[in-house]
Design a protein around this motif. Structure first.
Motif, PDB file in Angstrom:
ATOM      1  N   GLY A 290     -18.685   5.190   2.849  1.00  0.00           N
ATOM      2  CA  GLY A 290     -18.479   4.650   4.002  1.00  0.00           C
ATOM      3  C   GLY A 290     -18.194   5.688   4.968  1.00  0.00           C
ATOM      4  O   GLY A 290     -17.472   7.384   4.883  1.00  0.00           O
ATOM      5  N   MET A 291     -18.456   4.824   5.762  1.00  0.00           N
ATOM      6  CA  MET A 291     -18.682   6.107   7.675  1.00  0.00           C
ATOM      7  C   MET A 291     -18.486   5.178   8.309  1.00  0.00           C
ATOM      8  O   MET A 291     -17.890   3.856   8.913  1.00  0.00           O
ATOM      9  CB  MET A 291     -20.409   6.391   7.861  1.00  0.00           C
ATOM     10  CG  MET A 291     -20.562   7.086   6.535  1.00  0.00           C
ATOM     11  SD  MET A 291     -20.666   9.614   7.248  1.00  0.00           S
ATOM     12  CE  MET A 291     -21.255   9.441   9.006  1.00  0.00           C
ATOM     13  N   PHE A 292     -17.357   5.901   9.318  1.00  0.00           N
ATOM     14  CA  PHE A 292     -16.755   4.604  11.046  1.00  0.00           C
ATOM     15  C   PHE A 292     -17.551   6.275  12.200  1.00  0.00           C
ATOM     16  O   PHE A 292     -18.205   7.212  11.923  1.00  0.00           O
ATOM     17  CB  PHE A 292     -15.258   5.304  10.842  1.00  0.00           C
ATOM     18  CG  PHE A 292     -14.742   4.496   9.276  1.00  0.00           C
ATOM     19  CD1 PHE A 292     -14.431   4.891   8.639  1.00  0.00           C
ATOM     20  CD2 PHE A 292     -14.405   2.943  10.350  1.00  0.00           C
ATOM     21  CE1 PHE A 292     -13.364   4.274   7.401  1.00  0.00           C
ATOM     22  CE2 PHE A 292     -13.642   2.831   9.054  1.00  0.00           C
ATOM     23  CZ  PHE A 292     -13.667   3.383   7.702  1.00  0.00           C
ATOM     24  N   VAL A 293     -17.852   4.972  13.210  1.00  0.00           N
ATOM     25  CA  VAL A 293     -18.157   5.653  13.930  1.00  0.00           C
ATOM     26  C   VAL A 293     -17.869   4.514  15.124  1.00  0.00           C
ATOM     27  O   VAL A 293     -17.685   3.339  15.255  1.00  0.00           O
ATOM     28  CB  VAL A 293     -19.910   5.530  13.558  1.00  0.00           C
ATOM     29  CG1 VAL A 293     -20.111   3.996  13.515  1.00  0.00           C
ATOM     30  CG2 VAL A 293     -20.792   6.294  15.364  1.00  0.00           C
ATOM     31  N   GLN A 294     -18.043   5.547  16.560  1.00  0.00           N
ATOM     32  CA  GLN A 294     -17.195   4.410  17.819  1.00  0.00           C
ATOM     33  C   GLN A 294     -18.548   4.469  18.534  1.00  0.00           C
ATOM     34  O   GLN A 294     -19.719   4.151  18.453  1.00  0.00           O
ATOM     35  CB  GLN A 294     -16.762   5.334  18.796  1.00  0.00           C
ATOM     36  CG  GLN A 294     -15.068   6.235  18.427  1.00  0.00           C
ATOM     37  CD  GLN A 294     -13.766   5.426  17.615  1.00  0.00           C
ATOM     38  OE1 GLN A 294     -13.764   5.316  17.232  1.00  0.00           O
ATOM     39  NE2 GLN A 294     -14.218   3.881  18.976  1.00  0.00           N
TER      40      GLN A 294
END
Lengths: 115, 118
Positions: free
Chosen positions: A10-14
């Motif tokens: 999983g990855m989060f990005v703004q």
């Protein structure tokens, strides 16, 4: 045999930022192609971008680009200016030999774009 | 052009029952694939057809799974009898590529059939 490894579950990005999704591969084929697909929550598989092993330049398609490093056997997907609609599963895949073979997929990375 | 059509969209059956999935590829596409996608995993190839001939069925559990592509167009995938571990999305894909195909031909996928075995 071909193998695709995606090490980021999983990855989060703004929103509006760039993000890189990692993909490494292993194959004994001298010539091969690398693909990235997007799978939204609705389930369809959407083709994003292709890179051939002998292509001189890294592939680009709009906001998608592929950072291809043949010696390292990596084919990372870069998404620039992330949008909320980019939230989805992303799969790296490859096809070797003459192209008659099916695609071999990695386990995927779930990208979540935050506002 | 119309995309890859699959039906049904969802199916719920009990273990040991049988089930069949249908796929209509994009017109003119010679190569057809069936993939199994278990929740949280990438798609895994079950079988690949070139026209009406089988190219690769090495990962098809032949004791319970069967597939056919009569007349080189539509295809059906059958599971008989189903097991709990067969719960997955079954994706059909097609590509224009024929023999000696180009490596850059992407696969075009249908929306899949979500199978739940209880």
């Amino acid at each position: 045999a071909q193998k695709i490894t995606q090490t980021q579950p999983g990855m989060f990005v703004q929103e509006k930022e760039a993000v890189t999704l990692d993909c490494t591969y292993d194959t004994s084929d001298p010539s091969y192609g690398l693909f990235w697909y997007k799978q939204p929550s609705s389930g369809e598989m959407i083709f994003l971008i292709y890179q051939g092993s002998y292509d001189q330049q890294n592939a680009t398609e709009g906001r998608y680009s592929l950072n291809f490093q043949k010696a390292r056997k990596s084919a990372n997907l870069v998404i620039s200016a992330s949008q909320l609609g980019d939230s989805a599963m992303y799969f790296c895949a490859m096809r070797g030999d003459t192209g008659r073979r099916a695609l071999t997929f990695g386990s995927g990375t779930r990208l979540q774009v935050q506002p | 052009e119309a995309g890859v059509a699959q039906s049904p969209r969802y199916k719920i059956i009990e273990k040991r029952q049988s089930v069949a999935f249908w796929c209509n590829p994009i017109s003119g596409h010679a190569t057809l694939y069936w993939y199994q996608q278990i929740l949280g995993q990438g798609p895994k190839l079950l079988i690949q057809f070139q026209n009406n001939g089988v190219v690769d069925d090495s990962q098809l559990p032949k004791d319970r799974f069967s597939a056919e592509r009569l007349k080189g167009v539509d295809s059906t995938l059958k599971i008989q009898p189903a097991k709990l571990e067969d719960s997955a999305v079954y994706l059909c894909a097609s590509t224009f590529a024929g023999w000696g195909s180009r490596k850059n031909s992407p696969l075009h996928f249908g929306n899949g059939t979500r199978l739940t075995v209880t």
